[in-house]
Write a protein that holds these residues in place. Structure first.
Motif, mmCIF file in Angstrom:
data_model
loop_
_atom_site.group_PDB
_atom_site.id
_atom_site.type_symbol
_atom_site.label_atom_id
_atom_site.label_comp_id
_atom_site.label_asym_id
_atom_site.label_seq_id
_atom_site.Cartn_x
_atom_site.Cartn_y
_atom_site.Cartn_z
ATOM 1 N N LYS B 196 -6.651 6.704 4.207
ATOM 2 C CA LYS B 196 -5.393 6.042 3.845
ATOM 3 C C LYS B 196 -5.435 5.564 2.398
ATOM 4 O O LYS B 196 -4.398 5.265 1.816
ATOM 5 C CB LYS B 196 -5.185 4.825 4.761
ATOM 6 N N LYS B 197 -6.643 5.399 1.862
ATOM 7 C CA LYS B 197 -6.789 4.917 0.480
ATOM 8 C C LYS B 197 -7.735 5.848 -0.240
ATOM 9 O O LYS B 197 -8.894 5.519 -0.452
ATOM 10 C CB LYS B 197 -7.397 3.503 0.492
ATOM 11 N N PRO B 198 -7.253 7.010 -0.615
ATOM 12 C CA PRO B 198 -8.165 8.026 -1.118
ATOM 13 C C PRO B 198 -8.760 7.688 -2.484
ATOM 14 O O PRO B 198 -8.110 7.059 -3.323
ATOM 15 C CB PRO B 198 -7.276 9.259 -1.215
ATOM 16 N N ILE B 199 -10.008 8.117 -2.668
ATOM 17 C CA ILE B 199 -10.666 8.062 -3.967
ATOM 18 C C ILE B 199 -11.001 9.501 -4.305
ATOM 19 O O ILE B 199 -11.697 10.174 -3.546
ATOM 20 C CB ILE B 199 -11.978 7.260 -3.874
ATOM 21 N N ILE B 205 -4.611 8.454 -9.788
ATOM 22 C CA ILE B 205 -5.361 7.516 -8.962
ATOM 23 C C ILE B 205 -4.419 6.926 -7.926
ATOM 24 O O ILE B 205 -3.298 6.529 -8.256
ATOM 25 C CB ILE B 205 -5.945 6.379 -9.837
ATOM 26 N N PHE B 206 -4.883 6.862 -6.694
ATOM 27 C CA PHE B 206 -4.059 6.294 -5.633
ATOM 28 C C PHE B 206 -3.856 4.802 -5.863
ATOM 29 O O PHE B 206 -4.791 4.065 -6.153
ATOM 30 C CB PHE B 206 -4.737 6.512 -4.281
ATOM 31 N N LYS B 207 -2.599 4.354 -5.728
ATOM 32 C CA LYS B 207 -2.299 2.962 -5.972
ATOM 33 C C LYS B 207 -1.840 2.255 -4.687
ATOM 34 O O LYS B 207 -2.394 1.259 -4.275
ATOM 35 C CB LYS B 207 -1.180 2.888 -7.022
ATOM 36 N N GLU B 208 -0.834 2.808 -4.025
ATOM 37 C CA GLU B 208 -0.231 2.091 -2.910
ATOM 38 C C GLU B 208 0.458 3.055 -1.969
ATOM 39 O O GLU B 208 0.993 4.076 -2.396
ATOM 40 C CB GLU B 208 0.823 1.130 -3.473
ATOM 41 N N TYR B 233 3.378 8.079 -10.833
ATOM 42 C CA TYR B 233 3.988 9.081 -9.976
ATOM 43 C C TYR B 233 4.377 8.390 -8.684
ATOM 44 O O TYR B 233 3.548 7.707 -8.077
ATOM 45 C CB TYR B 233 2.979 10.198 -9.714
ATOM 46 N N VAL B 234 5.644 8.512 -8.300
ATOM 47 C CA VAL B 234 6.091 7.881 -7.058
ATOM 48 C C VAL B 234 6.629 8.956 -6.118
ATOM 49 O O VAL B 234 7.413 9.822 -6.524
ATOM 50 C CB VAL B 234 7.185 6.824 -7.322
#
Lengths: 323, 549
Positions: B196-199, B205-208, B233-234
């Motif tokens: 759910k919170k990828p690195i 970079i994943f934010k939210e 990016y949204v």
């Protein structure tokens, strides 16, 4: 009363069990499996890989065993994990619940206020212009396809006038706003969905109020009240209203599950992140655990709503007693 | 082989292309600082559905793949010419027999949390892909791997059981960080919070992630291939296509994919947008059950091919937004054989052929018969696809003109697949295939793939095609491979197991302030292939970042 309540609560359990059993059965009867979305006509997947997935989701076992496993988990208040993303069902529901509660609470409050006002006034002035206009109005709201009305209002307020956002619950820069701006932002986003929901959901309740009020107004004690020289306002609100409440309470009870059930159509049109979409997507992708989780909660609330309505009858009408 | 100088050349060429594009975009003051690329702005994309796993090993849906493509890198990737080039791998070698792949990894790559990327991560990703307890839909692509060996932290060797060309493409899968998953296996991996919170290692970079609302990413300033210009990016989730279109008109999203009728909407809808149009990597076809007594005969299928007017189909079903198809490859790809001539629309010839095959209308009722039986069959397709239903209706009309009675049956998807396709219980069908960049179509056309639930459900068998398909999977020389698939294209076309109907067009729009979108063959897999190189000129930034003071 207390023993009655206890008895009623006891019957809730087998009912609930029966409902979950039927839900599970019907789900199994529907063609297709949760893994189909991934495996169907996916030329990059071999037969073995498909079978492996089916097994990993526990779908290779007969359904009564699957149901039994589900029940065992439920007894520990564990709704299981979603097939879509392996997250606990309860988290997925809780994530979406506040948004749905907010939308439904607002629109149901609006529906009740408006419908009771309209219904009562229309009954008091039966046959007058107001009665005819509101009758037309509520039926119009009832008959208009929701999605069409929603799109028209979006075009009017969103595009032409540019006053309201078209869809969503929050603006994209929501995090950068202060508290008041946040509240204002959400209010703007909620205005259209709440109005559309209220407008299209008004009819039943307004008509029920009107007819039940009319019935009460024909009773002898109303004539007595008028005869003793009470003001019309007092006759309506003090004497008639309380007795006209019974059918409305029934509807209120039935609407309790609607508070969390959410509406797929509204949420899809307004890109609103709620329970309706969660449920619908779960049905489409055969996400059994999510489906069962929502089903159980809605069933429980429906039963609770019925019970609550029965209790409220006694409050509204002292002649009704439970033993 | 992507050696460094080729890469540099590519970048130089690439920059050249962008600057010419600028000039065309009426940007006269190219040199002034205000029109230089800004490291700023937000790109807002919309999607019908929410993502599932932000983990490339587990995800298969398009929403998740869009995000994963931004956050993760594979060892290889496709460039604009549909050629594989290095991504996390700097270069690679394939042994002469095609059984040993050696990847040399980039040494300067860091995960978004600052840890160094090494071959251990690749090995871990591979181990999860073949982990029997991991819910991955991609395992089939790695079944032919015998072993993965680490030679040093930046070199790894992959041994194959048999030569398999598409294997290289399979290493385009996003590589996941071993240290974040702490070596989790099986169930623990499926349920890991990092899904759910990828690195990743990627440009963003994943934010939210707000479920059913949006997923937000931020440019990775330390991206190994250069810091992306677009700062944010949204990914907005808008489940209704009509509402998505209104949001476009309202200028609140920067891109969407149009339907043919939306493409023809009033110009007001596209005030600030540029429309694109090119063939989608998919085709729609009419498939015959080749075991069926009527369709067994090739002459009959040929007659039908001459009775269908594909132009009318494209016009009516896609409002002209598509092109008629001749075979199983994408027209812009190197495997496509442009020499294959489509069957001409000629009802007269069609009737002649049918007569030759013994079909005549003796009782004058408008329907042909043979041995006292009418030429009547049922065409099936799945529910919920208006395009296919409409196609079926038009074909029904067209076949009526040559004296064939066609019935249409539309069935719910899962029932359609389980009870009719998998069991080969149909006479003719309308369906579609999506194409991947690699032309290997063994699973669909090889005669060994006819078991229940496999994909050669029309029961096609041509030993020459079989041999070519086997050869095509083993031939690493692309020139030779090209010849093989061009032959396959011709043979499959001539055998008419399907009537290849059309490629629908892919119709995206992009807000005009973005410089960089370019139509290439690969764009039909999304614009993502070069998004990290897009930019907005400084004077056109629409959502400036709030700079911290």
């Amino acid at each position: 009363m207390a023993s009655y309540l206890f008895k009623r609560l006891l019957t809730l359990l087998p009912l609930l069990l029966g409902i979950t059993f039927l839900t599970f059965l019907i789900m199994q009867l529907a063609p297709g499996k949760p893994t189909d979305l991934i495996t169907d006509l996916n030329a990059k997947m071999s037969l073995e890989a498909k079978q492996k997935l089916t097994k990993l989701y526990g779908l290779d076992r007969p359904w009564p065993i699957q149901y039994w496993e589900w029940l065992k988990r439920l007894s520990k208040f564990d709704f299981g994990k979603s097939f879509k993303d392996d997250r606990p069902v309860i988290h997925k529901i809780l994530e979406r619940l506040p948004a749905t509660l907010l939308l439904n609470f607002l629109s149901l409050s609006l529906i009740f206020t408006l419908a009771i006002l309209i219904g009562m006034t229309a009954a008091a002035k039966k046959g007058a212009l107001f009665d005819k206009l509101t009758t037309l109005f509520v039926y119009l709201g009832f008959s208009i396809p929701t999605f069409w009305l929603a799109l028209l209002l979006m075009i009017l307020f969103g595009l032409k006038i540019g006053l309201l956002p078209i869809s969503g619950l929050r603006s994209l820069n929501f995090e950068e706003l202060n508290f008041l701006q946040k509240a204002w932002d959400m209010l703007q986003h909620l205005l259209l969905p709440v109005s559309v929901m209220a407008l299209t959901g008004l009819a039943a309740l307004a008509r029920y109020t009107r007819s039940s009020m009319l019935e009460v107004l024909h009773q002898d004690y109303i004539r007595t009240a008028r005869a003793k020289g009470l003001k019309e306002r007092e006759v309506i609100f003090k004497h008639a209203f309380k007795n006209a409440l019974i059918p409305i309470i029934t509807l209120l009870g039935l609407m309790l599950p609607e508070l969390i059930g959410g509406s797929f159509i509204f949420e899809t049109i307004f890109a609103y992140p709620g329970m309706g979409r969660l449920g619908f997507e779960a049905i489409m992708s055969r996400d059994y655990p999510v489906l069962m989780g929502i089903g159980t909660m809605v069933a429980f609330l429906t039963l609770l709503g019925n019970l609550l309505a029965d209790m409220l009858y006694a409050l509204a009408d002292p002649r009704i007693r439970y033993k | 082989m992507a050696s460094n100088w080729i890469r540099r050349l590519f970048i130089i060429l690439y920059t050249g292309v962008t600057f010419t594009a600028c000039k065309q975009n009426n940007n006269p003051q190219l040199q002034s600082s205000s029109s230089l690329p800004a490291y700023d702005d937000t790109f807002i994309e919309s999607s019908i559905g929410d993502a599932s796993y932000l983990n490339p090993v587990l995800a298969s849906d398009s929403a998740s793949s869009s995000i994963n493509g931004m956050v993760f890198n594979g060892l290889v990737k496709y460039n604009a010419q549909i050629q594989l080039v290095g991504d996390l791998a700097e270069k690679w070698e394939i042994s002469k027999d095609g059984l040993v792949f050696t990847f040399y990894l980039r040494k300067n790559v860091k995960w978004h949390d600052g840890q160094a990327f090494t071959a251990e991560d690749v090995l871990y990703t591979f181990e999860r892909l073949i982990d029997p307890e991991v819910k991955t839909p991609h395992s089939s692509s790695y079944e032919k791997v015998k072993k993965v060996e680490l030679l040093d932290p930046y070199t790894l060797r992959i041994l194959y059981k048999e030569p398999y060309v598409p294997a290289l493409e399979s290493w385009g899968i996003g590589i996941i960080p071993k240290h974040i998953f702490k070596g989790a296996k099986g169930k623990e991996f499926n349920e890991h919070p990092a899904n759910k919170k990828p690195i990743g290692t990627g440009p963003y970079i994943f934010k939210e992630w707000r479920v059913d609302e949006k997923i937000a990413l931020e440019a990775n300033p330390k991206y190994f291939d250069g810091r992306p210009h677009i700062a944010k990016y949204v990914f907005r989730i808008i489940p209704d296509n009509a509402v998505e279109f209104l949001e476009l008109r309202n200028k609140s999203i920067d891109t969407m994919v149009l339907t043919p009728d939306q493409y023809h909407a009033y110009p007001e809808f596209f005030e600030e947008y540029k429309k694109y149009r090119f063939p989608r990597a998919a085709y729609t076809y009419l498939g015959f059950n080749l075991n069926h007594p009527i369709f067994k005969e090739k002459l009959v299928r040929l007659a039908l091919a001459h009775a269908l007017q594909k132009k009318e189909l494209v016009q009516a079903v896609l409002l002209g937004m598509g092109q008629s198809a001749t075979g199983p490859f994408l027209p812009l790809s190197w495997s496509f054989n442009s020499e294959v001539k489509d069957f001409e629309y000629n009802p007269k010839l069609s009737k002649q052929m049918l007569q030759e095959a013994g079909w005549q209308d003796l009782n004058q009722d408008g329907i042909l018969e043979k041995d006292g039986k009418n030429f009547e069959f049922t065409l099936m397709t799945n529910q919920g696809n208006k395009m296919r239903a409409l196609t079926a209706e038009i074909i029904q009309e067209q076949l009526k003109k040559v004296g064939i009675k066609m019935n249409i049956r539309i069935v719910e998807w899962s029932t359609f697949i389980k009870n009719f396709i998998d069991k080969k219980n149909f006479e003719a069908i309308i369906l579609g295939w999506a194409l991947s960049p690699d032309p290997d179509i063994y699973n669909i056309w090889h005669s060994s793939q006819k078991k229940d639930g496999q994909y050669n459900f029309v029961s096609y068998q041509n030993l020459e095609v079989d041999a070519l398909l086997e050869e095509g999977r083993k031939t690493f020389d692309q020139q030779k491979r090209k010849e093989i698939y061009r032959k396959v294209h011709g043979l499959v076309h001539d055998d008419i197991p399907y009537i290849f109907l059309f490629y629908p067009d892919f119709l995206p729009v992009v807000q005009e302030r973005f410089v960089g979108p370019k139509v290439v063959a690969l764009s039909s897999f999304g614009f993502g292939w070069n998004f990290d190189k897009w930019f907005v000129p400084k004077n056109k930034v629409r959502y400036p970042l709030i700079t911290a003071q």
